[in-house]
Design a protein around this motif. Structure first.
Motif, PDB file in Angstrom:
ATOM      1  N   LYS A  22       1.017  -1.764   0.020  1.00  0.00           N
ATOM      2  CA  LYS A  22       0.106   0.065  -0.053  1.00  0.00           C
ATOM      3  C   LYS A  22       0.801   1.206   0.107  1.00  0.00           C
ATOM      4  O   LYS A  22       0.392   1.935  -0.291  1.00  0.00           O
ATOM      5  CB  LYS A  22      -0.951   0.260   1.256  1.00  0.00           C
ATOM      6  CG  LYS A  22      -2.421  -0.935   0.865  1.00  0.00           C
ATOM      7  CD  LYS A  22      -3.107  -0.886   2.571  1.00  0.00           C
ATOM      8  CE  LYS A  22      -3.931  -2.255   2.078  1.00  0.00           C
ATOM      9  NZ  LYS A  22      -4.714  -2.549   3.864  1.00  0.00           N
ATOM     10  N   VAL A  23       2.781   0.954   0.533  1.00  0.00           N
ATOM     11  CA  VAL A  23       2.859   2.024   0.110  1.00  0.00           C
ATOM     12  C   VAL A  23       2.912   2.745  -1.104  1.00  0.00           C
ATOM     13  O   VAL A  23       3.554   3.497  -0.916  1.00  0.00           O
ATOM     14  CB  VAL A  23       3.978   1.898   1.358  1.00  0.00           C
ATOM     15  CG1 VAL A  23       3.787   1.670   2.681  1.00  0.00           C
ATOM     16  CG2 VAL A  23       5.443   1.028   0.810  1.00  0.00           C
ATOM     17  N   LEU A  24       3.524   1.546  -1.503  1.00  0.00           N
ATOM     18  CA  LEU A  24       3.785   2.914  -3.062  1.00  0.00           C
ATOM     19  C   LEU A  24       2.929   2.829  -4.152  1.00  0.00           C
ATOM     20  O   LEU A  24       1.063   2.916  -3.490  1.00  0.00           O
ATOM     21  CB  LEU A  24       4.290   0.767  -3.613  1.00  0.00           C
ATOM     22  CG  LEU A  24       4.690   0.189  -3.206  1.00  0.00           C
ATOM     23  CD1 LEU A  24       4.707  -1.272  -4.445  1.00  0.00           C
ATOM     24  CD2 LEU A  24       6.249   0.732  -3.302  1.00  0.00           C
ATOM     25  N   THR A  25       2.887   4.115  -5.014  1.00  0.00           N
ATOM     26  CA  THR A  25       2.166   4.418  -5.821  1.00  0.00           C
ATOM     27  C   THR A  25       1.571   3.666  -6.708  1.00  0.00           C
ATOM     28  O   THR A  25       2.387   2.631  -6.954  1.00  0.00           O
ATOM     29  CB  THR A  25       3.149   5.515  -6.482  1.00  0.00           C
ATOM     30  OG1 THR A  25       3.871   5.296  -6.937  1.00  0.00           O
ATOM     31  CG2 THR A  25       3.815   6.495  -5.527  1.00  0.00           C
ATOM     32  N   PRO A  26       1.004   4.042  -7.972  1.00  0.00           N
ATOM     33  CA  PRO A  26       0.598   3.137  -8.827  1.00  0.00           C
ATOM     34  C   PRO A  26       1.621   2.726  -9.986  1.00  0.00           C
ATOM     35  O   PRO A  26       1.829   1.740 -10.479  1.00  0.00           O
ATOM     36  CB  PRO A  26      -0.430   3.998  -9.442  1.00  0.00           C
ATOM     37  CG  PRO A  26      -0.803   4.847  -8.340  1.00  0.00           C
ATOM     38  CD  PRO A  26       0.132   5.614  -7.002  1.00  0.00           C
TER      39      PRO A  26
END
Length: 229
Positions: free
Chosen positions: A161-165
């Motif tokens: 969830k900490v990653l960007t798309p």
């Protein structure tokens, strides 16, 4: 002057071990500082000699290469070793376990000498070695058993969830075994930009290298099943 890579060769078959030693010793930038015929000896020599790279077989007596790798490069190791696992296709399930244990990459035993030399140099400079074809064949084959049943709420899934798309997209392509150049071509980005994305992904997810990124992606259910036999 080029830096000399100090190697420890761990292989229980004497002829294979001798072949590796001959190949590495012929390189001007490599030095074989030790040999081990079983897992216990591998651990002892690694701790004593502190080689730059350990070439590790999987099936060895007394202690197998997976456990030896876990003790030398696993999460509980204060100074994780750089380990290149050598294997054959008929032990591919063990390869995944070795990667989870902390190995920096793997190579097939029948790889030609230039490929073996390249693999050692790659691991020595801190990069991981993941062949796209072998990655899909090995890890993809076991994708379903690696994924937790409740993937959407699994700890691995939450970590992503900490990653960007865009970072999710890059991680997916990493898990498919694509190199930075291949990812750049697919996403129409520069290789330098992809390298930056990969670095951010590893930092955000607290991962050591691309190998660990692939393992996490499969466990989180992000990656597709891969090529099935």
């Amino acid at each position: 002057m080029p830096t000399t890579t100090r190697l420890l060769v761990c292989e229980d078959q004497a002829l294979v071990r001798a072949g590796f030693v001959t190949i590495f010793s012929a390189q001007p930038d490599m030095q074989v500082v030790g040999e081990a015929a079983d897992g216990r000896a591998a651990i002892h020599q690694a701790q004593e000699l502190k080689p730059d790279v350990i070439v590790m077989d999987i099936r060895m007596p007394l202690l197998d290469g997976i456990e030896a790798t876990r003790r030398l490069a696993g999460p509980d190791s204060p100074n994780p070793a750089k380990i290149l696992v050598v294997t054959t296709f008929n032990v591919d399930e063990y390869v995944y376990e070795a990667l989870r244990a902390g190995a920096s990459g793997f190579l097939l035993k029948d790889a030609p000498p230039p490929e073996l030399i390249h693999a050692v140099r790659t691991v020595a400079r801190g990069d991981s070695l993941l062949s796209p074809v072998v990655t899909r064949a090995l890890i993809g084959r076991y994708a379903e058993r690696l994924r937790p049943a409740d993937t959407p709420t699994s700890p691995e899934h939450d970590r992503l969830k900490v990653l960007t798309p865009r970072e999710h997209e890059v991680l997916l392509l990493i898990s498919e075994g694509l190199s930075n150049a291949e990812i750049a071509g697919k996403l129409v980005l520069s290789p330098e930009t992809v390298k930056t994305y990969v670095s951010r992904i590893l930092t955000k997810l607290d991962l050591r290298d691309r190998v660990q990124a692939v393992v996490l992606a499969y466990r989180a259910g992000l990656a597709p099943g891969g090529d099935r036999p």
